[in-house]
Design a protein around this motif. Structure first.
Motif, PDB file in Angstrom:
ATOM      1  N   VAL A 174      59.380 102.744 -61.379  1.00  0.00           N
ATOM      2  CA  VAL A 174      58.483 102.427 -60.063  1.00  0.00           C
ATOM      3  C   VAL A 174      59.398 102.790 -58.946  1.00  0.00           C
ATOM      4  CG1 VAL A 174      57.949 100.193 -58.929  1.00  0.00           C
ATOM      5  CG2 VAL A 174      57.468 100.274 -61.314  1.00  0.00           C
ATOM      6  N   ALA A 175      60.422 102.529 -58.793  1.00  0.00           N
ATOM      7  CA  ALA A 175      61.653 103.033 -57.768  1.00  0.00           C
ATOM      8  C   ALA A 175      61.255 104.615 -57.403  1.00  0.00           C
ATOM      9  CB  ALA A 175      62.859 102.972 -57.752  1.00  0.00           C
ATOM     10  N   ILE A 176      61.245 105.674 -58.523  1.00  0.00           N
ATOM     11  CA  ILE A 176      61.260 107.078 -58.148  1.00  0.00           C
ATOM     12  C   ILE A 176      59.848 107.283 -57.860  1.00  0.00           C
ATOM     13  CG2 ILE A 176      60.849 107.991 -60.549  1.00  0.00           C
ATOM     14  CD1 ILE A 176      63.462 109.626 -59.781  1.00  0.00           C
ATOM     15  N   GLY A 177      58.740 106.426 -58.484  1.00  0.00           N
ATOM     16  CA  GLY A 177      57.326 106.783 -58.030  1.00  0.00           C
ATOM     17  C   GLY A 177      56.980 106.600 -56.604  1.00  0.00           C
ATOM     18  N   ILE A 178      57.760 105.332 -56.093  1.00  0.00           N
ATOM     19  CA  ILE A 178      57.555 105.020 -54.726  1.00  0.00           C
ATOM     20  C   ILE A 178      58.243 106.068 -53.924  1.00  0.00           C
ATOM     21  CG2 ILE A 178      58.409 103.568 -52.839  1.00  0.00           C
ATOM     22  CD1 ILE A 178      57.808 101.242 -54.953  1.00  0.00           C
ATOM     23  N   LEU A 179      59.178 106.996 -54.168  1.00  0.00           N
ATOM     24  CA  LEU A 179      60.006 107.770 -53.520  1.00  0.00           C
ATOM     25  C   LEU A 179      59.331 109.054 -53.604  1.00  0.00           C
ATOM     26  CD1 LEU A 179      63.694 106.791 -54.476  1.00  0.00           C
ATOM     27  CD2 LEU A 179      62.583 106.462 -52.318  1.00  0.00           C
ATOM     28  N   THR A 180      58.521 109.353 -54.629  1.00  0.00           N
ATOM     29  CA  THR A 180      57.821 110.467 -54.900  1.00  0.00           C
ATOM     30  C   THR A 180      57.121 111.000 -53.777  1.00  0.00           C
ATOM     31  OG1 THR A 180      58.103 110.283 -57.070  1.00  0.00           O
ATOM     32  CG2 THR A 180      56.561 112.081 -56.343  1.00  0.00           C
ATOM     33  N   LYS A 181      56.458 110.152 -53.039  1.00  0.00           N
ATOM     34  CA  LYS A 181      55.483 110.592 -51.819  1.00  0.00           C
ATOM     35  C   LYS A 181      56.488 111.089 -50.846  1.00  0.00           C
ATOM     36  CE  LYS A 181      51.363 109.813 -49.524  1.00  0.00           C
ATOM     37  NZ  LYS A 181      50.441 110.999 -49.659  1.00  0.00           N
ATOM     38  N   PRO A 182      57.149 110.196 -50.276  1.00  0.00           N
ATOM     39  CA  PRO A 182      57.864 110.655 -48.996  1.00  0.00           C
ATOM     40  C   PRO A 182      58.979 111.701 -49.407  1.00  0.00           C
ATOM     41  CG  PRO A 182      58.727 108.316 -49.798  1.00  0.00           C
ATOM     42  CD  PRO A 182      57.393 108.853 -50.479  1.00  0.00           C
ATOM     43  N   LEU A 183      59.345 111.682 -50.465  1.00  0.00           N
ATOM     44  CA  LEU A 183      60.559 112.740 -51.034  1.00  0.00           C
ATOM     45  C   LEU A 183      60.024 114.106 -51.745  1.00  0.00           C
ATOM     46  CD1 LEU A 183      63.285 110.146 -51.607  1.00  0.00           C
ATOM     47  CD2 LEU A 183      62.943 111.617 -49.365  1.00  0.00           C
ATOM     48  N   GLY A 184      58.667 114.066 -51.933  1.00  0.00           N
ATOM     49  CA  GLY A 184      57.979 115.096 -52.797  1.00  0.00           C
ATOM     50  C   GLY A 184      58.409 116.486 -52.489  1.00  0.00           C
ATOM     51  N   LYS A 185      58.751 116.846 -51.288  1.00  0.00           N
ATOM     52  CA  LYS A 185      59.153 118.344 -50.967  1.00  0.00           C
ATOM     53  C   LYS A 185      60.768 118.321 -51.565  1.00  0.00           C
ATOM     54  CE  LYS A 185      60.925 117.577 -46.408  1.00  0.00           C
ATOM     55  NZ  LYS A 185      61.004 118.272 -44.979  1.00  0.00           N
ATOM     56  N   TYR A 186      61.528 117.351 -51.632  1.00  0.00           N
ATOM     57  CA  TYR A 186      62.716 117.586 -52.321  1.00  0.00           C
ATOM     58  C   TYR A 186      62.696 117.476 -53.658  1.00  0.00           C
ATOM     59  CZ  TYR A 186      63.896 116.346 -47.585  1.00  0.00           C
ATOM     60  OH  TYR A 186      64.034 116.347 -46.074  1.00  0.00           O
ATOM     61  N   PHE A 187      61.842 116.814 -54.499  1.00  0.00           N
ATOM     62  CA  PHE A 187      61.837 117.010 -55.874  1.00  0.00           C
ATOM     63  C   PHE A 187      61.267 118.272 -56.000  1.00  0.00           C
ATOM     64  CE2 PHE A 187      61.064 112.263 -55.825  1.00  0.00           C
ATOM     65  CZ  PHE A 187      61.929 111.816 -56.759  1.00  0.00           C
ATOM     66  N   ARG A 188      60.512 118.863 -55.595  1.00  0.00           N
ATOM     67  CA  ARG A 188      59.832 120.110 -55.657  1.00  0.00           C
ATOM     68  C   ARG A 188      60.747 121.167 -55.161  1.00  0.00           C
ATOM     69  NH1 ARG A 188      55.505 117.130 -53.843  1.00  0.00           N
ATOM     70  NH2 ARG A 188      55.722 118.307 -52.037  1.00  0.00           N
ATOM     71  N   GLY A 189      61.799 121.088 -54.454  1.00  0.00           N
ATOM     72  CA  GLY A 189      62.649 122.043 -53.997  1.00  0.00           C
ATOM     73  C   GLY A 189      62.131 122.853 -52.823  1.00  0.00           C
ATOM     74  N   GLU A 190      61.305 122.431 -52.109  1.00  0.00           N
ATOM     75  CA  GLU A 190      60.490 123.077 -50.975  1.00  0.00           C
ATOM     76  C   GLU A 190      61.492 123.146 -49.898  1.00  0.00           C
ATOM     77  OE1 GLU A 190      56.939 120.864 -49.948  1.00  0.00           O
ATOM     78  OE2 GLU A 190      56.045 121.461 -51.990  1.00  0.00           O
ATOM     79  N   ASP A 191      62.317 122.419 -49.759  1.00  0.00           N
ATOM     80  CA  ASP A 191      63.300 122.493 -48.487  1.00  0.00           C
ATOM     81  C   ASP A 191      64.582 123.714 -48.742  1.00  0.00           C
ATOM     82  OD1 ASP A 191      64.225 120.664 -50.417  1.00  0.00           O
ATOM     83  OD2 ASP A 191      65.936 120.389 -49.349  1.00  0.00           O
ATOM     84  N   LEU A 192      64.616 124.055 -50.082  1.00  0.00           N
ATOM     85  CA  LEU A 192      65.650 125.132 -50.567  1.00  0.00           C
ATOM     86  C   LEU A 192      64.964 126.364 -50.186  1.00  0.00           C
ATOM     87  CD1 LEU A 192      66.727 123.416 -53.973  1.00  0.00           C
ATOM     88  CD2 LEU A 192      67.805 123.195 -51.462  1.00  0.00           C
ATOM     89  N   ALA A 193      63.693 126.611 -50.162  1.00  0.00           N
ATOM     90  CA  ALA A 193      63.125 127.803 -50.176  1.00  0.00           C
ATOM     91  C   ALA A 193      63.474 128.825 -48.801  1.00  0.00           C
ATOM     92  CB  ALA A 193      61.716 127.774 -50.085  1.00  0.00           C
TER      93      ALA A 193
END
Length: 193
Positions: A174-193
């Motif tokens: 539940v916690a990580i599900g809540i964090l997925t929307k605001p932090l999605g680009k970090y999960f996907r590594g978009e900030d590293l490109a």
């Protein structure tokens, strides 16, 4: 030094820094756990899956396994409050945490995948605790547990470990599900490109 080597060096340094940070967060969350008072050999509900899965999904299988193993060694050597011999130390504190790194199989996936990674990693962790309970803790199996007569070590280990692992998996998902929307680009590594 070429631009590619500089980029790779920076990426590795960032991965190492984030790994250290998320392992430190896992240590703090481990200390803030909620012990289950009626469990005779310990067990607690915690959020340690959240930072370790986040790290594993963000950086992949290798970084996830290495980081989770490092946390497992820390947990086993410095943070373990109870264990019953070296087998218990290895299974319940080192291996059970190291397998969380397999969440790295969900490398840079967004959407619902981080929550699924928590369930997957939690299930692996549960499996290790279950095996430990079945192989090691059967000697301390009480005649009655949770209002049921205990005669089978497999059933005892299943019920015992489910009492704290299932809530840990659910609250972490539940916690990580809540964090997925605001932090999605970090999960996907978009900030590293």
């Amino acid at each position: 030094m070429s631009n590619t080597n500089t980029h790779n060096s920076r990426t590795h340094l960032r991965a190492l820094t984030e790994a250290a940070l998320f392992v430190a967060i896992a240590v703090v969350l481990h200390l803030l756990r909620f012990p289950v008072p009626f469990l005779p050999q310990s067990g607690s509900v915690s959020f340690i899956l959240v930072p370790l899965v986040f790290l594993s999904v963000r950086w992949g299988l290798s970084w996830g396994l290495i980081s989770c193993l490092a946390f497992g060694i820390l947990r086993g050597t410095l943070l373990a409050r109870s264990f019953w011999g070296w087998q218990s130390l290895m299974l319940d504190h080192v291996v059970a945490v190291a397998v969380i790194g397999f969440a790295g199989l969900f490398y840079r996936k967004g959407g619902i995948f981080p929550a699924l990674a928590v369930v997957f990693a939690g299930a692996l962790q549960f499996a290790v605790h279950f095996l430990s309970g079945w192989w090691i803790f059967y000697e301390w199996m009480p005649p009655e547990f949770a209002g049921m007569a205990m005669t089978n070590p497999m059933v005892y280990s299943l019920i015992y470990n489910a009492t704290y692992m299932v809530p840990s998996i659910v609250i972490s998902a539940v916690a990580i599900g809540i964090l997925t929307k605001p932090l999605g680009k970090y999960f996907r590594g978009e900030d590293l490109a």
